[in-house]
Design a protein around this motif. Structure first.
Motif, PDB file in Angstrom:
ATOM      1  N   GLU A  76       0.832  -1.221   0.000  1.00 15.46           N
ATOM      2  CA  GLU A  76       0.000   0.000   0.000  1.00 15.46           C
ATOM      3  C   GLU A  76       0.856   1.255   0.000  1.00 15.46           C
ATOM      4  O   GLU A  76       0.577   2.202  -0.748  1.00 15.46           O
ATOM      5  CB  GLU A  76      -0.937  -0.021   1.207  1.00 15.46           C
ATOM      6  N   THR A  77       1.886   1.264   0.804  1.00 13.81           N
ATOM      7  CA  THR A  77       2.758   2.451   0.811  1.00 13.81           C
ATOM      8  C   THR A  77       3.377   2.660  -0.553  1.00 13.81           C
ATOM      9  O   THR A  77       3.458   3.785  -1.049  1.00 13.81           O
ATOM     10  CB  THR A  77       3.895   2.343   1.850  1.00 13.81           C
ATOM     11  N   GLN A  78       3.802   1.520  -1.146  1.00 15.32           N
ATOM     12  CA  GLN A  78       4.436   1.653  -2.455  1.00 15.32           C
ATOM     13  C   GLN A  78       3.433   2.176  -3.480  1.00 15.32           C
ATOM     14  O   GLN A  78       3.769   3.037  -4.312  1.00 15.32           O
ATOM     15  CB  GLN A  78       5.007   0.309  -2.904  1.00 15.32           C
ATOM     16  N   GLU A  79       2.227   1.700  -3.390  1.00 13.02           N
ATOM     17  CA  GLU A  79       1.189   2.178  -4.301  1.00 13.02           C
ATOM     18  C   GLU A  79       0.976   3.680  -4.135  1.00 13.02           C
ATOM     19  O   GLU A  79       0.880   4.433  -5.102  1.00 13.02           O
ATOM     20  CB  GLU A  79      -0.124   1.441  -4.037  1.00 13.02           C
ATOM     21  N   ALA A  80       0.922   4.117  -2.889  1.00 10.93           N
ATOM     22  CA  ALA A  80       0.719   5.548  -2.604  1.00 10.93           C
ATOM     23  C   ALA A  80       1.855   6.370  -3.168  1.00 10.93           C
ATOM     24  O   ALA A  80       1.641   7.428  -3.771  1.00 10.93           O
ATOM     25  CB  ALA A  80       0.611   5.753  -1.097  1.00 10.93           C
ATOM     26  N   GLN A  81       3.063   5.828  -3.029  1.00 14.96           N
ATOM     27  CA  GLN A  81       4.233   6.544  -3.556  1.00 14.96           C
ATOM     28  C   GLN A  81       4.095   6.743  -5.051  1.00 14.96           C
ATOM     29  O   GLN A  81       4.324   7.845  -5.572  1.00 14.96           O
ATOM     30  CB  GLN A  81       5.493   5.728  -3.260  1.00 14.96           C
ATOM     31  N   ILE A  82       3.714   5.678  -5.722  1.00 14.37           N
ATOM     32  CA  ILE A  82       3.587   5.747  -7.181  1.00 14.37           C
ATOM     33  C   ILE A  82       2.505   6.764  -7.567  1.00 14.37           C
ATOM     34  O   ILE A  82       2.693   7.588  -8.476  1.00 14.37           O
ATOM     35  CB  ILE A  82       3.265   4.354  -7.766  1.00 14.37           C
ATOM     36  N   LYS A  83       1.425   6.730  -6.826  1.00 17.01           N
ATOM     37  CA  LYS A  83       0.327   7.643  -7.123  1.00 17.01           C
ATOM     38  C   LYS A  83       0.792   9.099  -6.975  1.00 17.01           C
ATOM     39  O   LYS A  83       0.561   9.954  -7.835  1.00 17.01           O
ATOM     40  CB  LYS A  83      -0.821   7.354  -6.148  1.00 17.01           C
ATOM     41  N   LEU A  84       1.502   9.317  -5.884  1.00 19.56           N
ATOM     42  CA  LEU A  84       2.001  10.659  -5.581  1.00 19.56           C
ATOM     43  C   LEU A  84       2.940  11.129  -6.684  1.00 19.56           C
ATOM     44  O   LEU A  84       2.861  12.262  -7.161  1.00 19.56           O
ATOM     45  CB  LEU A  84       2.750  10.597  -4.247  1.00 19.56           C
ATOM     46  N   TYR A  85       3.790  10.229  -7.097  1.00 18.94           N
ATOM     47  CA  TYR A  85       4.759  10.537  -8.142  1.00 18.94           C
ATOM     48  C   TYR A  85       4.050  10.899  -9.428  1.00 18.94           C
ATOM     49  O   TYR A  85       4.374  11.883 -10.089  1.00 18.94           O
ATOM     50  CB  TYR A  85       5.666   9.317  -8.347  1.00 18.94           C
ATOM     51  N   LYS A  86       3.034  10.078  -9.733  1.00 28.37           N
ATOM     52  CA  LYS A  86       2.299  10.318 -10.971  1.00 28.37           C
ATOM     53  C   LYS A  86       1.606  11.673 -10.938  1.00 28.37           C
ATOM     54  O   LYS A  86       1.585  12.409 -11.924  1.00 28.37           O
ATOM     55  CB  LYS A  86       1.267   9.207 -11.199  1.00 28.37           C
ATOM     56  N   GLU A  87       1.061  11.966  -9.785  1.00 28.48           N
ATOM     57  CA  GLU A  87       0.362  13.255  -9.655  1.00 28.48           C
ATOM     58  C   GLU A  87       1.332  14.416  -9.809  1.00 28.48           C
ATOM     59  O   GLU A  87       1.068  15.406 -10.468  1.00 28.48           O
ATOM     60  CB  GLU A  87      -0.303  13.322  -8.278  1.00 28.48           C
ATOM     61  N   LYS A  88       2.485  14.221  -9.206  1.00 29.15           N
ATOM     62  CA  LYS A  88       3.480  15.295  -9.182  1.00 29.15           C
ATOM     63  C   LYS A  88       4.003  15.571 -10.598  1.00 29.15           C
ATOM     64  O   LYS A  88       4.176  16.715 -10.989  1.00 29.15           O
ATOM     65  CB  LYS A  88       4.637  14.877  -8.268  1.00 29.15           C
ATOM     66  N   TYR A  89       4.235  14.510 -11.310  1.00 26.23           N
ATOM     67  CA  TYR A  89       4.825  14.700 -12.637  1.00 26.23           C
ATOM     68  C   TYR A  89       3.830  14.377 -13.719  1.00 26.23           C
ATOM     69  O   TYR A  89       4.140  13.749 -14.720  1.00 26.23           O
ATOM     70  CB  TYR A  89       6.086  13.839 -12.757  1.00 26.23           C
ATOM     71  N   MET A  90       2.638  14.884 -13.533  1.00 27.71           N
ATOM     72  CA  MET A  90       1.575  14.671 -14.516  1.00 27.71           C
ATOM     73  C   MET A  90       2.024  15.231 -15.853  1.00 27.71           C
ATOM     74  O   MET A  90       2.523  16.343 -15.930  1.00 27.71           O
ATOM     75  CB  MET A  90       0.307  15.381 -14.026  1.00 27.71           C
ATOM     76  N   GLY A  91       1.848  14.542 -16.921  1.00 31.63           N
ATOM     77  CA  GLY A  91       2.206  15.032 -18.244  1.00 31.63           C
ATOM     78  C   GLY A  91       3.644  14.753 -18.589  1.00 31.63           C
ATOM     79  O   GLY A  91       4.031  14.810 -19.741  1.00 31.63           O
ATOM     80  N   GLU A  92       4.428  14.447 -17.587  1.00 28.42           N
ATOM     81  CA  GLU A  92       5.829  14.148 -17.889  1.00 28.42           C
ATOM     82  C   GLU A  92       6.089  12.657 -17.783  1.00 28.42           C
ATOM     83  O   GLU A  92       7.221  12.217 -17.815  1.00 28.42           O
ATOM     84  CB  GLU A  92       6.738  14.873 -16.895  1.00 28.42           C
ATOM     85  N   LEU A  93       5.019  11.929 -17.618  1.00 30.25           N
ATOM     86  CA  LEU A  93       5.181  10.507 -17.401  1.00 30.25           C
ATOM     87  C   LEU A  93       5.407   9.798 -18.719  1.00 30.25           C
ATOM     88  O   LEU A  93       4.848  10.195 -19.744  1.00 30.25           O
ATOM     89  CB  LEU A  93       3.931   9.941 -16.728  1.00 30.25           C
ATOM     90  N   PRO A  94       6.219   8.765 -18.715  1.00 30.08           N
ATOM     91  CA  PRO A  94       6.532   8.075 -19.968  1.00 30.08           C
ATOM     92  C   PRO A  94       5.283   7.577 -20.680  1.00 30.08           C
ATOM     93  O   PRO A  94       5.246   7.560 -21.915  1.00 30.08           O
ATOM     94  CB  PRO A  94       7.409   6.886 -19.519  1.00 30.08           C
ATOM     95  N   SER A  95       4.284   7.230 -19.934  1.00 27.93           N
ATOM     96  CA  SER A  95       3.073   6.711 -20.586  1.00 27.93           C
ATOM     97  C   SER A  95       2.340   7.815 -21.352  1.00 27.93           C
ATOM     98  O   SER A  95       1.528   7.531 -22.216  1.00 27.93           O
ATOM     99  CB  SER A  95       2.162   6.090 -19.542  1.00 27.93           C
ATOM    100  N   GLN A  96       2.643   9.086 -21.043  1.00 29.74           N
ATOM    101  CA  GLN A  96       1.916  10.194 -21.683  1.00 29.74           C
ATOM    102  C   GLN A  96       2.647  10.761 -22.881  1.00 29.74           C
ATOM    103  O   GLN A  96       2.203  11.729 -23.484  1.00 29.74           O
ATOM    104  CB  GLN A  96       1.676  11.305 -20.648  1.00 29.74           C
ATOM    105  N   ILE A  97       3.761  10.135 -23.204  1.00 31.22           N
ATOM    106  CA  ILE A  97       4.594  10.714 -24.282  1.00 31.22           C
ATOM    107  C   ILE A  97       3.849  10.814 -25.619  1.00 31.22           C
ATOM    108  O   ILE A  97       3.911  11.845 -26.303  1.00 31.22           O
ATOM    109  CB  ILE A  97       5.923   9.932 -24.420  1.00 31.22           C
ATOM    110  N   ASP A  98       3.085   9.825 -25.942  1.00 33.07           N
ATOM    111  CA  ASP A  98       2.345   9.842 -27.226  1.00 33.07           C
ATOM    112  C   ASP A  98       1.370  11.010 -27.277  1.00 33.07           C
ATOM    113  O   ASP A  98       1.365  11.776 -28.247  1.00 33.07           O
ATOM    114  CB  ASP A  98       1.574   8.521 -27.386  1.00 33.07           C
ATOM    115  N   ALA A  99       0.614  11.136 -26.201  1.00 27.79           N
ATOM    116  CA  ALA A  99      -0.384  12.212 -26.161  1.00 27.79           C
ATOM    117  C   ALA A  99       0.293  13.565 -26.278  1.00 27.79           C
ATOM    118  O   ALA A  99      -0.134  14.445 -27.044  1.00 27.79           O
ATOM    119  CB  ALA A  99      -1.172  12.102 -24.862  1.00 27.79           C
ATOM    120  N   THR A 100       1.381  13.735 -25.562  1.00 28.70           N
ATOM    121  CA  THR A 100       2.098  15.003 -25.576  1.00 28.70           C
ATOM    122  C   THR A 100       2.606  15.305 -26.978  1.00 28.70           C
ATOM    123  O   THR A 100       2.446  16.423 -27.477  1.00 28.70           O
ATOM    124  CB  THR A 100       3.281  14.944 -24.603  1.00 28.70           C
TER     125      THR A 100
END
Lengths: 470, 262
Positions: A190-214
Motif C-alpha cells: 500500500e505504501t508503495q502504491e501511494a508513492q507511485i500515485k504521488l509521483y504520478k500526480e506530481k509529474y503529470m504530463g511528464e510521465l513516460p506513458s503520456q509521451i504519445d499524447a504530448t
C-alpha cells in the motif's frame, strides 16, 4: 606337581559321574519343580491387552492438496507418545480407573506414573518397508483383565485425539503464520502504491506513458500555428488591399467634392493622404499614424455634425468599416500565435524531461512489482494452507484408526506357565549339572589311575576294583 | 572249581606261650586244594578266594612290576603305606604277599608293622599271639612266631602285643637286625606300616626298606592330603601307587592301564 594336562573325559566318565552324583542332579531338579509350582501360585497374575492402530494416509491425493503436516510419522508418534505419557494424563487415567490401589498407599504419585509408563508398550509396525509406518500397537499390562482392556482403549483414543490435535494445530499454525506475513506485505504494498500515485500526480504530463499524447498535442499545436500564421498573412494582405482601396476612394471623393471649398474637408483630404502615405511604410502603431487617425476622426466628426445639420446624411465609407474588422482579426490572430508558441515551449520542455522520469518510474515500479509478486505467492500459499487446514478439520488428512479394539485378556500375560516351567527346569537341570561340575573340579579325591599320575607323578602299579558290598 | 584252600590248626594262646617257652615249632597254616571254608578266610583275600577275578589279576600285575624293581637276585624290602588310615594297606600287603608266594613261587615275609592298630589278624581270622613287639623285645625269635603259609613260602609276622609307643621299639637296632636277617631268607620283605599322616613310624621304616608302595583309596582320600603325605617321604623311595577301591566301571576300562606309566 601337575605333570599331565587335564585329559579328555570320555562318555563313560560322564555316566560314571552322573551315577555317582545322581542326588546332586535330582535334588536341585525337585527343588526347581517345587519352585515352579510355588511361583505359579505366588506370582501375581497380570494381564495384557493390545489394541492395533492403523495409520491411515491422507484421503485426498497429495497432488491436489499438499498437507502442511509433513513431519515423519515416527517423529510425530514419538511426540504424541510423550504427550500421552505425560504425568497429568497418566494420573488422570490412574484416578479414573482406580489403578494401583494396592500400591497407592506405599509409593508417591511420581512412582505410580513411572509404574504406569512401564506397563505401557508401544510397538511400531511396518516401519522398515519404505519407511512409512502403517500401523502401531498399544499394550497395557495390569492386574485386572477388564480394567486392562478399558485402559488400553482409553490410551488408544488419547493417541487418536492427540494426533488430530497436533495436526490441526500445525495446520492452523501454518495459516496463521502466512496470514501475519501477508499483512506485513500488504502494508508495504500500500505504501508503495501511494508513492507511485504521488509521483504520478506530481509529474503529470511528464510521465513516460503520456509521451504519445504530448507528442500528438505538440503536432496539433504546430499545425495550428501554421494555420494561424497563414490566416495572419492573408489578413495582412487583405488589410493592405483595403487600405489602398480606401485611399483611392477618398481621392475620388476629394475630386467629387472639389466643388466644396470647405477648408475642413480639404484639410481632411490632406490628412488622409498623409495617413495613406504613412501607412504604406509604417504599421498602425506608428505614433504619427495614430495622431493622424485621431485628427482625421476629429475632423470627420466635426464634418459629420456639420453635415448632419446642413446635409441630410453623412456618408460613411464601407471600406473603412471592413478595414476595422480586418484589423481586429489581425490582433486576435497575433494573440493566438503567441499562446500557441507558449504552449509548444511548455510541451517541449516536458518531452525533454520524460527519459529522466522514466528512470525514476521504473525504479518505483520494480519495487512495487517485487512486493506484488511476493504478495501473490504468499496468497497462493495461504490458500493452499487453508485448504490443508480444512482437510485436517474435516479429518480427511492422515489419521489414526483403530484396527483392532483392545481385547479382553483371558489368559494371564504373566506368569506364563510354559515359560516359567521351562525356565524352572532349565535352572534345575543347569544348577544340578553346574553343582556336579563344581564338585568334580573341587573334589580332591583320586578316581582313576591317570588322575594319580597327573597329580603326584608316581606311576600306578595296580588299580584294585572296589569289592562289592564293602 | 579247584581252589587253593586254607586250613589251620587251632592253637590257643596258652599253648602257644608254653610252646614259645619251650622253643617250640612255629605255627603253620596248612593249605590244600580240597575244600573251601568261607568262614575261615576273609572275603577280602581276593587272591585266595577268586584267583581269576580282575582284582587277583591286578595283584599279579603288581607282583610283576615289583619283581622288576628287584635287582638281580638280591632281596627286596617294601613298605606298604598310605596317607591316612583305612585305605587298604593290610589288604594290599596281604594279597600282594599271597600272590608272590603262590603265583610266583618266591619266598616272602609279611611283617605287620602297625603296632598301634594291627589289622592282619582279622584277615586271617588268626587269634592274637606273639608278634613283632615280642621279637623286638627279644622275647621270641621271628622264626618261632611267624605264621607259615604255602609250605613256608609265605611267613606272616603279626604285630603281637599292641604298644603305646611303637617308635621307641622300632627305632631300636633290633628292627634293622630283623630286616637284615630276613633279607637272607626271603626274596621279598613286605612291611604293612602305619599311615603317614598321623604317625611318624614311616620315617623309621623308610630308612630300612628299598621302596615304598603307596596305597590310595579311590574317591575318598583328598588329593591335598596325598600330596602332603608324599612330600613328607624321601623323594625317591616311593616306587608306585596302588589305587584301591576303584569303581567297577572304571576298573573295567582302566584295567591294566598302568602299563603306560612305565
Amino acid at each position: 606337581m601337575e605333570i599331565q594336562g587335564q585329559k579328555q573325559l570320555l562318555l563313560e566318565d560322564y555316566i560314571e559321574i552322573a551315577l555317582r552324583r545322581k542326588w546332586f542332579v535330582i535334588i536341585p531338579f525337585i527343588v526347581s519343580i517345587i519352585g515352579i509350582i510355588l511361583a505359579l501360585y505366588i506370582v501375581p497374575r497380570s494381564y495384557k491387552s493390545t489394541t492395533m492402530i492403523l495409520v491411515e494416509h491422507q484421503k485426498v491425493p497429495e497432488s491436489y492438496v499438499n498437507p502442511t503436516v509433513t513431519s515423519d510419522i515416527n517423529d510425530r508418534l514419538t511426540t504424541i507418545t510423550q504427550q500421552v505419557m505425560s504425568r497429568t494424563r497418566l494420573e488422570s487415567i490412574i484416578n479414573e480407573f482406580g489403578l494401583y490401589n494396592r500400591e497407592k498407599s506405599n509409593i508417591s504419585n511420581e512412582e505410580l506414573v513411572e509404574m504406569m509408563r512401564g506397563s505401557i508398550e508401544i510397538d511400531i509396525k511396518g516401519g522398515s518397508r519404505g519407511d512409512r509406518t502403517s500401523a502401531f500397537s498399544i499394550s497395557y499390562i495390569g492386574s485386572d483383565p477388564e480394567t486392562v482392556m478399558h485402559v488400553t482403549n482409553r490410551l488408544a483414543s488419547l493417541f487418536i485425539e492427540e494426533n488430530l490435535k497436533v495436526r490441526e494445530q500445525q495446520a492452523e499454525g501454518t495459516t496463521e503464520f502466512l496470514d501475519s506475513q501477508m499483512q506485513g506485505l500488504k502494508a508495504t504494498l500500500e505504501t508503495q502504491e501511494a508513492q507511485i500515485k504521488l509521483y504520478k500526480e506530481k509529474y503529470m504530463g511528464e510521465l513516460p506513458s503520456q509521451i504519445d499524447a504530448t507528442l500528438r498535442t505538440l503536432d496539433r499545436l504546430q499545425l495550428e500555428r501554421k494555420i494561424v500564421n497563414d490566416e495572419l498573412s492573408s489578413a495582412s494582405d487583405r488589410k493592405n488591399m483595403l487600405e489602398s482601396q480606401l485611399s483611392e476612394s477618398n481621392n475620388k471623393e476629394k475630386t467629387t467634392d472639389k466643388t466644396s471649398d470647405d477648408p475642413q474637408i480639404i484639410r481632411l483630404a490632406e490628412l488622409k493622404e498623409e495617413l495613406a502615405r504613412l501607412s504604406i511604410s509604417y504599421t498602425d502603431k506608428y505614433p504619427e499614424i495614430g495622431r493622424l487617425k485621431r485628427e482625421i476622426s476629429e475632423i470627420q466628426s466635426q464634418i459629420k455634425t456639420r453635415k448632419g445639420t446642413e446635409s441630410e446624411a453623412t456618408y460613411i465609407n464601407p471600406l473603412s468599416k471592413q478595414l476595422m474588422n480586418v484589423n481586429k482579426q489581425v490582433v486576435k490572430l497575433k494573440e493566438e500565435q503567441e499562446k500557441i508558441a507558449k504552449q509548444i515551449s511548455v510541451l517541449q520542455g516536458r518531452v525533454e524531461r520524460i527519459p529522466e522520469r522514466e528512470l525514476q518510474m521504473t525504479a518505483l515500479m520494480r519495487d512495487y512489482e517485487n512486493t506484488s509478486n511476493n504478495y501473490q505467492s504468499l496468497l497462493n500459499k495461504k490458500l493452499d494452507a487453508q485448504l490443508a487446514e480444512n482437510l485436517e478439520k474435516r479429518q480427511k488428512g492422515e489419521q489414526f484408526k483403530i484396527l483392532d479394539p483392545a481385547n479382553l485378556p483371558i489368559k494371564p500375560y504373566k506368569p506364563n506357565p510354559k515359560k516359567i516351567f521351562l525356565m524352572g527346569i532349565a535352572i534345575g537341570v543347569g544348577s544340578g549339572v553346574g553343582l556336579v561340575a563344581l564338585l568334580e573340579t573341587i573334589d580332591a579325591s583320586f578316581r582313576k589311575p591317570d588322575d594319580v599320575y597327573a597329580v603326584i607323578g608316581i606311576p600306578v602299579l595296580a588299580s584294585i576294583p572296589r569289592i562289592g558290598g564293602r | 572249581m579247584k581252589m587253593t584252600w586254607l586250613k589251620r590248626k587251632r592253637i590257643d594262646v596258652d599253648n602257644m606261650t608254653a610252646a614259645v617257652k619251650d622253643n617250640a615249632v612255629p605255627v603253620i597254616i596248612e593249605l590244600d586244594n580240597k575244600s573251601i571254608n568261607h568262614n575261615l578266610v576273609d572275603n577280602r583275600l581276593v587272591t585266595l578266594r577268586e584267583p581269576t577275578s580282575i582284582s587277583a589279576e591286578q595283584f599279579r600285575i603288581l607282583c610283576t612290576r615289583i619283581s622288576q624293581l628287584r635287582q638281580d637276585s638280591s632281596s627286596y624290602a617294601l613298605a606298604v603305606t598310605s596317607s591316612v588310615k583305612a585305605e587298604g594297606k593290610s589288604f594290599t600287603s596281604l594279597n600282594l604277599a599271597i600272590s608272590i608266594a603262590r603265583d610266583f613261587d618266591d619266598k616272602v615275609l609279611l611283617i605287620e608293622g602297625d603296632l598301634k592298630n594291627p589289622g592282619l589278624y582279622d584277615y586271617l581270622k588268626h587269634p592274637p599271639g606273639f608278634g613283632l613287639t615280642d621279637v623286638l623285645e627279644g622275647k621270641i625269635d621271628l622264626d618261632a612266631c611267624a605264621v607259615q603259609m604255602f609250605d613256608g613260602k609265605l611267613s606272616v609276622l603279626f604285630a603281637g602285643r599292641t604298644t603305646g609307643n611303637p617308635s621307641k621299639l622300632l627305632s631300636s637296632f633290633k628292627m634293622q637286625e630283623i630286616i637284615t636277617n630276613a633279607r637272607e631268607h626271603y626274596k621279598y620283605i613286605i612291611i604293612d606300616t602305619p599311615p603317614i599322616i598321623p604317625m611318624a613310624d614311616i620315617n623309621i621304616y623308610s630308612t630300612l626298606v628299598d621302596g615304598i608302595l603307596l596305597v590310595i583309596q579311590a574317591g575318598k582320600t583328598p588329593r591335598s592330603l596325598v600330596k602332603r603325605a608324599i612330600s613328607s617321604l624321601a623323594d625317591d623311595k616311593v616306587v608306585g601307587v596302588v589305587l584301591n577301591g576303584v569303581e567297577p566301571i572304571q576298573s573295567k576300562y582302566f584295567y591294566g592301564s598302568g602299563y603306560d606309566s612305565y
